[in-house]
Write an enzyme that holds these catalytic residues in place. Structure first.
Site, PDB file in Angstrom:
ATOM      1  N   LYS A  13       0.895  -1.070  -0.054  1.00  0.00           N
ATOM      2  CA  LYS A  13       0.089  -0.025   0.072  1.00  0.00           C
ATOM      3  C   LYS A  13       0.970   1.308  -0.031  1.00  0.00           C
ATOM      4  O   LYS A  13       0.515   2.185  -0.697  1.00  0.00           O
ATOM      5  CB  LYS A  13      -0.979   0.188   1.196  1.00  0.00           C
ATOM      6  CG  LYS A  13      -1.721  -1.251   1.424  1.00  0.00           C
ATOM      7  CD  LYS A  13      -2.583  -1.171   2.708  1.00  0.00           C
ATOM      8  CE  LYS A  13      -1.850  -1.092   3.998  1.00  0.00           C
ATOM      9  NZ  LYS A  13      -1.194  -2.359   4.313  1.00  0.00           N
ATOM     10  N   ARG A  88      -9.296   0.600   9.536  1.00  0.00           N
ATOM     11  CA  ARG A  88      -8.851  -0.593   9.946  1.00  0.00           C
ATOM     12  C   ARG A  88      -9.830  -1.378  10.570  1.00  0.00           C
ATOM     13  O   ARG A  88      -9.645  -2.357  10.913  1.00  0.00           O
ATOM     14  CB  ARG A  88      -7.690  -0.608  10.648  1.00  0.00           C
ATOM     15  CG  ARG A  88      -6.373  -0.847   9.906  1.00  0.00           C
ATOM     16  CD  ARG A  88      -5.185  -0.376  10.871  1.00  0.00           C
ATOM     17  NE  ARG A  88      -4.109  -1.290  10.715  1.00  0.00           N
ATOM     18  CZ  ARG A  88      -2.815  -0.749   9.849  1.00  0.00           C
ATOM     19  NH1 ARG A  88      -2.971   0.342   9.168  1.00  0.00           N
ATOM     20  NH2 ARG A  88      -1.852  -1.412   9.811  1.00  0.00           N
ATOM     21  N   ARG A 127      12.249  -5.460   4.768  1.00  0.00           N
ATOM     22  CA  ARG A 127      12.049  -3.991   4.687  1.00  0.00           C
ATOM     23  C   ARG A 127      12.868  -3.218   5.455  1.00  0.00           C
ATOM     24  O   ARG A 127      13.221  -3.253   6.755  1.00  0.00           O
ATOM     25  CB  ARG A 127      10.575  -3.475   5.039  1.00  0.00           C
ATOM     26  CG  ARG A 127      10.190  -2.136   5.011  1.00  0.00           C
ATOM     27  CD  ARG A 127       8.820  -1.517   5.052  1.00  0.00           C
ATOM     28  NE  ARG A 127       8.113  -2.199   6.225  1.00  0.00           N
ATOM     29  CZ  ARG A 127       6.940  -1.955   6.376  1.00  0.00           C
ATOM     30  NH1 ARG A 127       6.183  -1.508   5.234  1.00  0.00           N
ATOM     31  NH2 ARG A 127       6.075  -2.580   7.214  1.00  0.00           N
ATOM     32  N   ARG A 163      11.847  -0.947  10.938  1.00  0.00           N
ATOM     33  CA  ARG A 163      10.799  -0.679  11.768  1.00  0.00           C
ATOM     34  C   ARG A 163      10.712  -1.686  13.094  1.00  0.00           C
ATOM     35  O   ARG A 163      10.965  -2.745  12.864  1.00  0.00           O
ATOM     36  CB  ARG A 163       9.681  -0.654  11.154  1.00  0.00           C
ATOM     37  CG  ARG A 163       9.120   0.792  10.649  1.00  0.00           C
ATOM     38  CD  ARG A 163       7.958   0.586   9.827  1.00  0.00           C
ATOM     39  NE  ARG A 163       6.547  -0.093   9.953  1.00  0.00           N
ATOM     40  CZ  ARG A 163       5.563  -0.064   9.306  1.00  0.00           C
ATOM     41  NH1 ARG A 163       5.413   0.458   8.334  1.00  0.00           N
ATOM     42  NH2 ARG A 163       4.475  -0.845   9.766  1.00  0.00           N
ATOM     43  N   ARG A 174       0.230  -8.991  13.719  1.00  0.00           N
ATOM     44  CA  ARG A 174      -0.334  -7.994  12.998  1.00  0.00           C
ATOM     45  C   ARG A 174      -1.084  -8.625  12.069  1.00  0.00           C
ATOM     46  O   ARG A 174      -2.214  -8.177  11.543  1.00  0.00           O
ATOM     47  CB  ARG A 174       0.798  -7.034  12.342  1.00  0.00           C
ATOM     48  CG  ARG A 174       1.219  -5.951  13.100  1.00  0.00           C
ATOM     49  CD  ARG A 174       2.551  -5.474  12.676  1.00  0.00           C
ATOM     50  NE  ARG A 174       2.717  -4.860  11.433  1.00  0.00           N
ATOM     51  CZ  ARG A 174       3.514  -4.321  10.481  1.00  0.00           C
ATOM     52  NH1 ARG A 174       4.974  -4.868  11.004  1.00  0.00           N
ATOM     53  NH2 ARG A 174       3.577  -3.727   9.519  1.00  0.00           N
TER      54      ARG A 174
END
Ligand code: AP5
Length: 219
Positions: A13, A88, A127, A163, A174
């Site tokens: 996204k 969400r 990431r 992160r 998550r």
């Protein structure tokens, strides 16, 4: 254009939002980025949110809706926006409907990014981002240049960060939270005739082309 990007963590996204900003001249409104800015600035909201985010849980709906209302009131959102990672939950989606009705700007489309869970875990654990500007890389498929190089976006000496919520255990949590609390939004937007789905398990350029194909009639 007023767009919601819906999809599990790591489905792309944020990556696709960055491309649309340039192409369509509308801002990305990422609730994750807004929260991380509060954490960086050490605000009371940020201190509260950090504990929740590091655990891979969701920040409460009232806080999120207040933050989005404030962001959408800024002038750059007048021509449209991409909502990335929001809503969400069903209460957030209801709150968004009310907010958009108040400002007379109904949603055009909700685009769902479909990617299998095992691929998502690999993407997220790979990431990395530039510590200066936040430009996103991936050690598996979008590797940053070697030591001593500079960021391709801001030109600063490359210093990569991971992160705190991108470790495998938190990512699995998550994903569970996504399945339980966010997945119901698929039917929510389908029932309102706003849902479009894309197979987002493809090269970044191919996914961009799929998104643009959906947006062409809306634009
Ligand atoms: P948030 O920051 O929104 O994270 P997320 O939804 O978990 O999504 P990600 O940023 O992990 O994934 P993405 O889909 O943007 O993927 P990306 O493009 O970076 O939220 C973080 C936390 O904040 C939440 O857990 C929660 O605590 C809180 N929060 C945020 N919003 C909230 C809300 N509304 N309500 C309550 N709490 C909220 O891509 C991932 C990686 O894959 C990158 O390395 C990228 O390079 C790579 N990649 C991208 N596309 C491709 C591709 N096509 N092929 C291969 N690799 C790709």
């Amino acid at each position: 254009m007023r767009i919601v990007f819906l999809g599990a963590p790591g489905s792309g996204k944020g990556t696709q939002s960055q491309r649309l900003i340039e192409r369509h001249g509308i801002p990305q409104v990422s609730t994750g980025d807004l929260l991380r800015a509060h954490v960086r600035d050490g605000t009371a909201l940020g201190r509260r949110a950090k504990v929740v985010m590091d655990a891979g849980k969701l920040v409460d709906d009232a806080t999120i809706l207040g933050m989005v209302r404030e962001r959408l009131a800024q002038p750059d959102a007048a021509r449209g926006f991409i909502l990335d990672g929001f809503p969400r939950t069903i209460p957030q989606a209801d709150g968004l409907n009310t907010l958009l009705a108040d400002i007379g700007q109904p949603l055009d489309v909700a685009i769902l990014f479909n990617v299998d869970d095992d691929k998502l875990i690999k993407r997220i654990s790979g990431r990395r981002s530039c510590a200066h500007c936040g430009q996103v890389f991936n050690i598996h498929n979008l590797p940053p240049a070697g030591p001593g190089s500079r960021c391709t976006q801001c030109g600063e000496p490359l210093q990569l960060m991971q992160r705190p919520d991108d470790n495998e255990a938190t990512v699995r949590h998550r994903l569970a939270v996504y399945n339980e609390q966010t997945r119901p939004l698929i039917d929510y937007y389908r029932a309102r005739g706003l849902l479009r789905e894309i197979d987002a398990d493809a090269a970044v350029d191919a996914v961009t082309a799929r998104v643009e194909q959906i947006l062409a009639p809306a634009g």
